[in-house]
Write an enzyme that holds these catalytic residues in place. Structure first.
Site, PDB file in Angstrom:
ATOM      1  N   GLU A 181      -1.308  -5.517   8.450  1.00  9.49           N
ATOM      2  CA  GLU A 181      -0.552  -4.920   9.556  1.00  9.49           C
ATOM      3  C   GLU A 181      -1.149  -5.309  10.909  1.00  9.49           C
ATOM      4  OE1 GLU A 181      -0.200  -0.676   9.020  1.00  9.49           O
ATOM      5  OE2 GLU A 181       0.868  -0.896   7.111  1.00  9.49           O
ATOM      6  N   ASP A 220       0.839  -1.204   0.000  1.00 13.50           N
ATOM      7  CA  ASP A 220       0.000   0.000   0.000  1.00 13.50           C
ATOM      8  C   ASP A 220       0.877   1.258   0.000  1.00 13.50           C
ATOM      9  OD1 ASP A 220       0.901  -0.105   2.588  1.00 13.50           O
ATOM     10  OD2 ASP A 220      -1.076   0.027   3.534  1.00 13.50           O
ATOM     11  N   SER A 221       2.211   1.059   0.024  1.00 16.26           N
ATOM     12  CA  SER A 221       3.130   2.181  -0.215  1.00 16.26           C
ATOM     13  C   SER A 221       2.884   2.750  -1.608  1.00 16.26           C
ATOM     14  CB  SER A 221       4.583   1.721  -0.067  1.00 16.26           C
ATOM     15  OG  SER A 221       4.830   0.572  -0.850  1.00 16.26           O
ATOM     16  N   GLU A 227       9.208  -3.563  10.803  1.00 19.02           N
ATOM     17  CA  GLU A 227       9.518  -2.238  10.264  1.00 19.02           C
ATOM     18  C   GLU A 227       9.976  -1.290  11.358  1.00 19.02           C
ATOM     19  OE1 GLU A 227       6.814  -0.636   7.382  1.00 19.02           O
ATOM     20  OE2 GLU A 227       7.831   1.308   7.362  1.00 19.02           O
TER      21      GLU A 227
END
Ligand code: KIV
Length: 286
Positions: free
Chosen positions: A136, A65-66, A203
């Site tokens: 996530e 989704d970046s 991350e």
């Protein structure tokens, strides 16, 4: 019969540099952890770029989704929709033959609960043809992961900094600093493994903590800003290749300067056109 040495057998199977041309599966990813083999992952958002990475041997491509920031012109990943992820995931699948393509579940597509997550993950598998999905969250997403895995959809989890929560964080701070936060990160990583995830992205966490998580899990960790001890490393391709406009995060290493090269090409084309030197005789039909 030709003799095949153990080293040759190993390289045949290697995720990166292996000779097998069939599509990578989550079983290959599990086997790589057993061999302590490190592997690379990149994002991709279109068929042409995906085919370049596939032919370069990158074994796992994430339709992240970046794409919100890197491809669609949004300020963050938050506005990205299921339609956008499905469309671009299908393009990446079409552009690849070997890579395992992982489709990201965007913000709002799984937070309501396991049933919503299953509906949207199923769409990515059926419509776009992805081999796995990513979502996530650690403990908070364990139920979603469990139902997807039970339903036959491989899941890559994502803990540490989860960019879809940018509005709650008020930025992109390093996660897992301090004893309590470190313990929570370990619990999150364990929870997604127990729920059946085949890999977990870590991350923006301290390298020592990422190393501890990597040692304590039997599934591979995929680091981004998480030091060198993770089993795999992922970068957003536009950062890695120097396409991003302006500053990139400190953990990024740039392996090319495509933005400069593409700009130079566009300027050279424009100068040829205004100067009348393009098209030349060899580009013309009579
Ligand atoms: O969306 C994305 O590209 C990601 C990676 C940075 C892991 O989640």
């Amino acid at each position: 019969m030709t003799h095949v040495s153990p080293a040759q057998k190993q390289s045949e199977k290697a995720l990166y540099g292996g000779t097998s041309s069939r599509r990578i599966t989550v079983r290959d990813i599990a086997a790589a952890k057993e061999r302590a083999e490190k592997w690379p992952m990149l994002t991709a958002y279109d068929a042409m770029t995906a085919s370049v990475f596939d032919q370069a041997g990158i074994p796992v491509l994430l339709v992240g989704d970046s794409m919100g920031n890197c491809h669609l012109g949004y300020e963050s990943t938050v506005p990205v929709t299921m339609d956008e992820i499905a469309l671009l995931s299908a393009a990446v699948v079409r552009g690849t033959r070997r890579a395992l393509v992982v489709g990201d579940l965007p913000f709002g597509s799984y937070q309501e609960g396991p049933v919503q997550a299953l509906r949207n993950a199923t769409r990515l598998v059926k419509e776009a043809g992805v081999g796995a999905v990513k979502l996530e969250g650690g403990e908070r997403s364990a139920q979603q992961i469990e139902l997807l895995v039970q339903s036959g959809i491989p899941v890559m989890a994502h803990v540490g900094l989860t960019p879809q929560s940018v509005n709650a964080y008020g930025g992109y701070p390093v996660q897992g600093r301090g004893e309590e936060a470190a313990q929570q990160l370990l619990r999150d990583a364990k929870a997604v493994q127990d729920a059946g995830a085949f890999a977990v992205v870590l991350e923006l966490v301290p390298a020592e903590l990422a190393a501890e998580v990597t040692r304590s899990l039997h599934i591979p960790t995929v680091g981004i800003g998480a030091g060198s001890e993770c089993d795999a490393q992922v970068l957003v391709w536009t950062d890695m290749a120097g396409m991003t406009d302006g500053r990139v995060p400190r953990f990024v290493k740039q392996y090319a300067q495509l933005r400069q090269g593409l700009g130079d090409a566009a300027r050279a084309f424009a100068e040829d056109v205004v100067g009348g030197t393009y098209p030349a005789e060899e580009h013309s039909f009579h």
